[in-house]
Scaffold this motif. Structure first.
Motif, PDB file in Angstrom:
ATOM      1  N   CYS A   7     -10.034  -6.984   1.378  1.00  0.00           N
ATOM      2  CA  CYS A   7      -8.605  -6.676   1.518  1.00  0.00           C
ATOM      3  C   CYS A   7      -7.752  -7.556   0.608  1.00  0.00           C
ATOM      4  O   CYS A   7      -6.776  -7.082   0.025  1.00  0.00           O
ATOM      5  CB  CYS A   7      -8.167  -6.817   2.969  1.00  0.00           C
ATOM      6  SG  CYS A   7      -8.810  -5.515   4.035  1.00  0.00           S
ATOM      7  N   GLN A   8      -8.106  -8.818   0.496  1.00  0.00           N
ATOM      8  CA  GLN A   8      -7.355  -9.716  -0.385  1.00  0.00           C
ATOM      9  C   GLN A   8      -7.437  -9.245  -1.829  1.00  0.00           C
ATOM     10  O   GLN A   8      -6.435  -9.222  -2.547  1.00  0.00           O
ATOM     11  CB  GLN A   8      -7.878 -11.149  -0.257  1.00  0.00           C
ATOM     12  CG  GLN A   8      -7.513 -11.789   1.047  1.00  0.00           C
ATOM     13  CD  GLN A   8      -8.256 -13.096   1.306  1.00  0.00           C
ATOM     14  OE1 GLN A   8      -9.363 -13.303   0.826  1.00  0.00           O
ATOM     15  NE2 GLN A   8      -7.629 -13.970   2.078  1.00  0.00           N
ATOM     16  N   ARG A  25       8.615  -1.527  -2.717  1.00  0.00           N
ATOM     17  CA  ARG A  25       7.613  -1.700  -1.672  1.00  0.00           C
ATOM     18  C   ARG A  25       6.553  -0.616  -1.775  1.00  0.00           C
ATOM     19  O   ARG A  25       6.768   0.436  -2.364  1.00  0.00           O
ATOM     20  CB  ARG A  25       8.231  -1.753  -0.282  1.00  0.00           C
ATOM     21  CG  ARG A  25       8.819  -0.495   0.236  1.00  0.00           C
ATOM     22  CD  ARG A  25       9.502  -0.708   1.605  1.00  0.00           C
ATOM     23  NE  ARG A  25       9.277   0.448   2.447  1.00  0.00           N
ATOM     24  CZ  ARG A  25       8.419   0.519   3.438  1.00  0.00           C
ATOM     25  NH1 ARG A  25       7.718  -0.517   3.781  1.00  0.00           N
ATOM     26  NH2 ARG A  25       8.274   1.617   4.150  1.00  0.00           N
ATOM     27  N   VAL A  26       5.401  -0.906  -1.175  1.00  0.00           N
ATOM     28  CA  VAL A  26       4.294   0.045  -1.108  1.00  0.00           C
ATOM     29  C   VAL A  26       4.358   0.682   0.276  1.00  0.00           C
ATOM     30  O   VAL A  26       4.393  -0.020   1.284  1.00  0.00           O
ATOM     31  CB  VAL A  26       2.934  -0.667  -1.321  1.00  0.00           C
ATOM     32  CG1 VAL A  26       1.782   0.306  -1.146  1.00  0.00           C
ATOM     33  CG2 VAL A  26       2.886  -1.340  -2.683  1.00  0.00           C
ATOM     34  N   THR A  27       4.374   2.013   0.317  1.00  0.00           N
ATOM     35  CA  THR A  27       4.504   2.701   1.605  1.00  0.00           C
ATOM     36  C   THR A  27       3.195   3.323   2.094  1.00  0.00           C
ATOM     37  O   THR A  27       3.058   3.622   3.268  1.00  0.00           O
ATOM     38  CB  THR A  27       5.583   3.800   1.528  1.00  0.00           C
ATOM     39  OG1 THR A  27       5.252   4.701   0.468  1.00  0.00           O
ATOM     40  CG2 THR A  27       6.957   3.185   1.267  1.00  0.00           C
ATOM     41  N   GLY A  28       2.238   3.511   1.180  1.00  0.00           N
ATOM     42  CA  GLY A  28       0.957   4.086   1.586  1.00  0.00           C
ATOM     43  C   GLY A  28      -0.166   3.691   0.648  1.00  0.00           C
ATOM     44  O   GLY A  28       0.044   3.542  -0.560  1.00  0.00           O
ATOM     45  N   VAL A  51      -3.452  -9.293   5.639  1.00  0.00           N
ATOM     46  CA  VAL A  51      -3.208  -9.797   4.281  1.00  0.00           C
ATOM     47  C   VAL A  51      -1.931  -9.222   3.669  1.00  0.00           C
ATOM     48  O   VAL A  51      -1.376  -9.812   2.741  1.00  0.00           O
ATOM     49  CB  VAL A  51      -4.401  -9.568   3.323  1.00  0.00           C
ATOM     50  CG1 VAL A  51      -5.650 -10.251   3.828  1.00  0.00           C
ATOM     51  CG2 VAL A  51      -4.647  -8.113   3.042  1.00  0.00           C
ATOM     52  N   CYS A  52      -1.450  -8.094   4.201  1.00  0.00           N
ATOM     53  CA  CYS A  52      -0.235  -7.479   3.652  1.00  0.00           C
ATOM     54  C   CYS A  52       1.059  -8.104   4.163  1.00  0.00           C
ATOM     55  O   CYS A  52       2.133  -7.822   3.634  1.00  0.00           O
ATOM     56  CB  CYS A  52      -0.231  -5.979   3.948  1.00  0.00           C
ATOM     57  SG  CYS A  52      -1.407  -5.072   2.933  1.00  0.00           S
ATOM     58  N   ARG A  53       0.959  -8.977   5.161  1.00  0.00           N
ATOM     59  CA  ARG A  53       2.172  -9.610   5.694  1.00  0.00           C
ATOM     60  C   ARG A  53       2.911 -10.371   4.590  1.00  0.00           C
ATOM     61  O   ARG A  53       2.297 -11.054   3.772  1.00  0.00           O
ATOM     62  CB  ARG A  53       1.824 -10.576   6.827  1.00  0.00           C
ATOM     63  CG  ARG A  53       1.422  -9.854   8.074  1.00  0.00           C
ATOM     64  CD  ARG A  53       1.169 -10.821   9.200  1.00  0.00           C
ATOM     65  NE  ARG A  53       0.628 -10.099  10.352  1.00  0.00           N
ATOM     66  CZ  ARG A  53      -0.058 -10.655  11.311  1.00  0.00           C
ATOM     67  NH1 ARG A  53      -0.292 -11.955  11.301  1.00  0.00           N
ATOM     68  NH2 ARG A  53      -0.519  -9.938  12.293  1.00  0.00           N
ATOM     69  N   ASP A  54       4.228 -10.212   4.579  1.00  0.00           N
ATOM     70  CA  ASP A  54       5.106 -10.883   3.613  1.00  0.00           C
ATOM     71  C   ASP A  54       4.799 -10.498   2.166  1.00  0.00           C
ATOM     72  O   ASP A  54       4.950 -11.308   1.256  1.00  0.00           O
ATOM     73  CB  ASP A  54       5.036 -12.409   3.783  1.00  0.00           C
ATOM     74  CG  ASP A  54       5.475 -12.869   5.167  1.00  0.00           C
ATOM     75  OD1 ASP A  54       6.416 -12.257   5.718  1.00  0.00           O
ATOM     76  OD2 ASP A  54       4.866 -13.805   5.708  1.00  0.00           O
ATOM     77  N   ALA A  57       3.457  -4.707   0.311  1.00  0.00           N
ATOM     78  CA  ALA A  57       2.703  -3.713   1.070  1.00  0.00           C
ATOM     79  C   ALA A  57       2.822  -3.874   2.582  1.00  0.00           C
ATOM     80  O   ALA A  57       2.180  -3.127   3.333  1.00  0.00           O
ATOM     81  CB  ALA A  57       1.235  -3.757   0.663  1.00  0.00           C
ATOM     82  N   GLU A  58       3.633  -4.811   3.041  1.00  0.00           N
ATOM     83  CA  GLU A  58       3.752  -5.014   4.484  1.00  0.00           C
ATOM     84  C   GLU A  58       4.242  -3.735   5.163  1.00  0.00           C
ATOM     85  O   GLU A  58       5.211  -3.122   4.733  1.00  0.00           O
ATOM     86  CB  GLU A  58       4.712  -6.158   4.802  1.00  0.00           C
ATOM     87  CG  GLU A  58       4.829  -6.428   6.287  1.00  0.00           C
ATOM     88  CD  GLU A  58       5.647  -7.665   6.615  1.00  0.00           C
ATOM     89  OE1 GLU A  58       5.527  -8.146   7.754  1.00  0.00           O
ATOM     90  OE2 GLU A  58       6.379  -8.150   5.749  1.00  0.00           O
ATOM     91  N   GLY A  59       3.530  -3.326   6.203  1.00  0.00           N
ATOM     92  CA  GLY A  59       3.911  -2.152   6.976  1.00  0.00           C
ATOM     93  C   GLY A  59       3.517  -0.816   6.360  1.00  0.00           C
ATOM     94  O   GLY A  59       3.852   0.228   6.897  1.00  0.00           O
ATOM     95  N   CYS A  60       2.812  -0.846   5.241  1.00  0.00           N
ATOM     96  CA  CYS A  60       2.423   0.422   4.611  1.00  0.00           C
ATOM     97  C   CYS A  60       1.371   1.135   5.462  1.00  0.00           C
ATOM     98  O   CYS A  60       0.677   0.523   6.268  1.00  0.00           O
ATOM     99  CB  CYS A  60       1.901   0.194   3.192  1.00  0.00           C
ATOM    100  SG  CYS A  60       0.263  -0.532   3.089  1.00  0.00           S
ATOM    101  N   GLU A  61       1.271   2.428   5.261  1.00  0.00           N
ATOM    102  CA  GLU A  61       0.302   3.222   6.000  1.00  0.00           C
ATOM    103  C   GLU A  61      -1.032   3.207   5.248  1.00  0.00           C
ATOM    104  O   GLU A  61      -1.081   3.479   4.053  1.00  0.00           O
ATOM    105  CB  GLU A  61       0.798   4.656   6.151  1.00  0.00           C
ATOM    106  CG  GLU A  61      -0.035   5.474   7.094  1.00  0.00           C
ATOM    107  CD  GLU A  61       0.598   6.820   7.414  1.00  0.00           C
ATOM    108  OE1 GLU A  61      -0.130   7.674   7.951  1.00  0.00           O
ATOM    109  OE2 GLU A  61       1.785   7.020   7.128  1.00  0.00           O
TER     110      GLU A  61
END
Length: 116
Positions: A7-8, A25-28, A51-54, A57-61
């Motif tokens: 993931c990193q 931002r990345v949404t998906g 790993v996407c926090r902050d 990509a945070e919150g992306c699907e």
């Protein structure tokens, strides 16, 4: 748990592409997981969110697709596909001496970004 490392590395590539395309931002994210990659989908999902926090990509699907493994059967002299590493016998002749030809591990297939 090698999912965190995967993931990193995926996030590094995602952020690189997002910045090149001036994304806010990345949404998906669409990932393809090889059948024999030993990746646990629930662990991958958990680690990806972590790993996407902050990041962009945070919150992306996250969308996961399992890829079949292509194998060569010496007995049948043909290619066969297997979906699970738990079943390693030829569906035609039940030979267990299959040679894995293609199982691409983890691939980023597609990104969805927001440029506004």
């Amino acid at each position: 748990m090698h999912e965190i490392t995967l993931c990193q590395r995926a996030l590094e590539l995602i952020e690189q592409q997002a910045k090149q395309h001036h994304a806010k931002r990345v949404t998906g994210v669409w990932l393809k997981v090889g059948a024999f990659s030993c990746v646990e989908p629930s662990a991958l999902t958990f680690c990806f969110e972590l790993v996407c926090r902050d990041t962009l990509a945070e919150g992306c699907e996250l969308h996961l697709e399992e890829q079949q493994a292509e194998c060569w059967c010496e007995t049948c002299q043909q290619y066969v596909t297997l979906l699970s590493s738990k079943v390693r016998s030829c569906p035609q002749c039940q030979n267990t001496g299959l040679r894995i030809v293609a199982d691409d591990g983890l691939q980023i297939q597609r990104l969805e970004i927001d440029q506004e």
